[in-house]
Design a protein around this motif. Structure first.
Motif, short mmCIF file in Angstrom:
data_model
loop_
_atom_site.label_atom_id
_atom_site.label_comp_id
_atom_site.label_asym_id
_atom_site.label_seq_id
_atom_site.Cartn_x
_atom_site.Cartn_y
_atom_site.Cartn_z
N ILE A 20 0.81 -1.01 -0.10
CA ILE A 20 -0.12 -0.01 0.06
C ILE A 20 0.89 1.12 0.08
CG2 ILE A 20 -1.77 1.34 1.16
CD1 ILE A 20 -2.52 -1.40 -0.07
N GLU A 21 1.94 1.22 0.72
CA GLU A 21 3.02 2.23 0.76
C GLU A 21 4.39 1.73 0.17
OE1 GLU A 21 3.62 4.07 4.56
OE2 GLU A 21 1.45 4.71 4.90
N PRO A 22 5.02 2.53 -0.49
CA PRO A 22 5.97 2.36 -1.20
C PRO A 22 7.25 1.70 -0.33
CG PRO A 22 5.98 4.70 -1.18
CD PRO A 22 4.62 3.88 -0.68
N PRO A 23 8.04 1.06 -0.91
CA PRO A 23 9.27 0.61 -0.06
C PRO A 23 10.20 1.92 -0.02
CG PRO A 23 9.70 -0.27 -2.23
CD PRO A 23 8.18 0.44 -2.29
N GLU A 24 11.13 1.95 0.94
CA GLU A 24 12.20 2.93 0.92
C GLU A 24 13.50 2.25 0.01
OE1 GLU A 24 15.09 3.93 4.38
OE2 GLU A 24 13.23 4.88 4.79
N VAL A 25 13.93 2.97 -1.02
CA VAL A 25 15.05 2.37 -1.95
C VAL A 25 15.84 3.65 -1.96
CG1 VAL A 25 15.19 1.60 -4.33
CG2 VAL A 25 13.03 1.17 -3.29
N VAL A 26 17.07 3.12 -1.90
CA VAL A 26 18.08 4.02 -1.94
C VAL A 26 19.36 3.08 -2.69
CG1 VAL A 26 17.75 5.50 -0.05
CG2 VAL A 26 19.36 3.37 0.32
N PHE A 27 20.40 3.97 -3.29
CA PHE A 27 21.54 3.34 -3.87
C PHE A 27 22.53 3.27 -2.72
CE2 PHE A 27 19.92 4.75 -8.02
CZ PHE A 27 20.28 3.83 -8.83
N ILE A 28 23.37 2.30 -2.57
CA ILE A 28 24.38 2.07 -1.33
C ILE A 28 25.50 2.16 -2.02
CG2 ILE A 28 22.89 1.51 0.46
CD1 ILE A 28 23.85 -1.35 -0.02
N GLN A 29 26.58 2.93 -1.56
CA GLN A 29 28.09 2.59 -1.83
C GLN A 29 28.85 1.67 -1.39
OE1 GLN A 29 29.81 6.44 -3.01
NE2 GLN A 29 31.71 5.31 -3.46
N LEU A 30 29.63 0.94 -2.32
CA LEU A 30 30.56 -0.21 -1.92
C LEU A 30 31.94 0.04 -2.58
CD1 LEU A 30 28.11 -3.17 -2.12
CD2 LEU A 30 29.05 -1.97 0.02
N PRO A 31 32.97 -0.48 -2.27
CA PRO A 31 34.18 -0.28 -3.04
C PRO A 31 33.98 -0.58 -4.60
CG PRO A 31 34.63 -1.47 -1.14
CD PRO A 31 33.12 -1.45 -1.06
N ASP A 32 33.00 -1.22 -4.90
CA ASP A 32 32.94 -2.02 -6.34
C ASP A 32 31.76 -1.38 -6.92
OD1 ASP A 32 31.52 -3.62 -4.82
OD2 ASP A 32 32.13 -5.44 -6.17
N ARG A 33 30.77 -0.56 -5.85
CA ARG A 33 29.55 -0.28 -6.37
C ARG A 33 29.36 1.19 -6.08
NH1 ARG A 33 29.94 -4.82 -8.28
NH2 ARG A 33 28.17 -6.62 -7.97
N PRO A 34 29.69 2.20 -6.94
CA PRO A 34 29.55 3.63 -7.11
C PRO A 34 27.86 4.01 -6.67
CG PRO A 34 29.74 3.25 -9.11
CD PRO A 34 29.96 1.78 -8.41
N ILE A 35 27.79 5.33 -6.36
CA ILE A 35 26.45 5.61 -6.42
C ILE A 35 26.36 6.40 -7.72
CG2 ILE A 35 24.69 7.31 -5.41
CD1 ILE A 35 25.80 6.57 -2.56
N PRO A 36 25.49 6.09 -8.60
CA PRO A 36 25.75 6.82 -9.86
C PRO A 36 25.40 8.26 -9.86
CG PRO A 36 23.22 5.74 -9.76
CD PRO A 36 24.26 5.39 -8.44
N ILE A 37 26.10 8.98 -10.71
CA ILE A 37 25.90 10.42 -10.76
C ILE A 37 24.68 10.77 -11.96
CG2 ILE A 37 27.06 12.42 -11.54
CD1 ILE A 37 29.70 11.34 -10.67
N HIS A 38 23.73 11.25 -11.14
CA HIS A 38 22.47 11.45 -11.89
C HIS A 38 21.62 12.57 -11.43
CE1 HIS A 38 18.35 10.86 -13.60
NE2 HIS A 38 18.82 10.22 -14.20
N PRO A 39 21.08 13.73 -12.16
CA PRO A 39 20.37 14.68 -11.80
C PRO A 39 19.34 14.29 -10.78
CG PRO A 39 20.52 15.02 -14.07
CD PRO A 39 21.00 13.37 -13.78
N HIS A 40 18.78 13.12 -10.58
CA HIS A 40 17.94 12.69 -9.76
C HIS A 40 18.50 11.80 -8.48
CE1 HIS A 40 14.71 14.84 -11.58
NE2 HIS A 40 15.24 14.24 -12.82
N VAL A 41 19.58 11.84 -8.34
CA VAL A 41 20.27 10.67 -7.42
C VAL A 41 21.26 11.77 -6.70
CG1 VAL A 41 21.79 8.79 -6.84
CG2 VAL A 41 19.98 8.83 -8.98
N TYR A 42 21.01 11.70 -5.44
CA TYR A 42 21.95 12.57 -4.46
C TYR A 42 23.02 11.60 -4.01
CZ TYR A 42 18.12 16.19 -3.83
OH TYR A 42 17.41 16.96 -4.39
N SER A 43 23.97 12.35 -3.66
CA SER A 43 25.51 11.62 -3.36
C SER A 43 25.51 10.63 -2.31
CB SER A 43 26.72 12.67 -3.32
OG SER A 43 26.22 13.44 -2.25
N ASN A 44 24.35 10.78 -1.38
CA ASN A 44 24.02 9.96 -0.47
C ASN A 44 23.31 8.74 -0.76
OD1 ASN A 44 21.43 11.06 -0.51
ND2 ASN A 44 21.87 11.65 1.78
#
Length: 155
Positions: free
Chosen positions: A66-90
């Protein structure tokens, strides 16, 4: 809505995605019905994301779907957070699909991953959202509690 309903729905989703997921989406862990990790890749040719894999963390509440999940990108040594106008650096993602206004219970983990793949595929700007540093430094809210302003809110 009971937590049992969320667990039943997540059990069905887990069963389906354990056997088949679209290309570029991989289930990493789903040890419980509270938090799952998935990896996504951009399959179409976009030089900004070529050969990169990104890790997503899904957190489910007792009111899912009924309510959305919380979804975030997480940073790992081999998994960066994508640089995108709708994705904050956290790792916080500004996407109406993940908010109360744009969410629909027909959405699921697979459709969210596909939407994020599409969002990345269509991007041509190698930049963070305006005010990224201030937002990341000052924000104390959970991603699902943030009230983003979308340009189409004016329509």
């Amino acid at each position: 809505m009971s937590a049992g309903f969320a667990a039943k729905r997540l059990g069905k989703e887990l069963q389906k995605i354990s056997t088949s997921l679209p290309p570029g989406i991989e289930l990493v862990t789903a040890e419980n019905f509270e938090e799952w990790l998935l990896d996504i890749k951009v399959l179409d040719s976009n030089p900004l994301y070529e050969n990169e894999t990104y890790r997503l963390k899904f957190r489910f509440g007792s009111t899912y779907p009924i309510e959305p999940p919380e979804v975030v990108f997480i940073q790992l040594p081999d998994r960066p957070i994508p640089i995108h106008p709708h994705v904050y650096s956290n790792g916080i993602i500004c996407l109406d699909l993940l908010g109360q206004q744009g969410w629909s219970p027909v959405q699921n983990v697979e459709s969210i991953c596909m939407s994020l793949q599409s969002m990345l595929t269509g991007n041509s700007k190698n930049e963070r959202p305006p005010g990224d540093e201030d937002f990341v430094r000052a924000n104390r809210q959970r991603p699902k509690d943030i009230q983003f302003y979308y340009h189409d809110n004016d329509v």
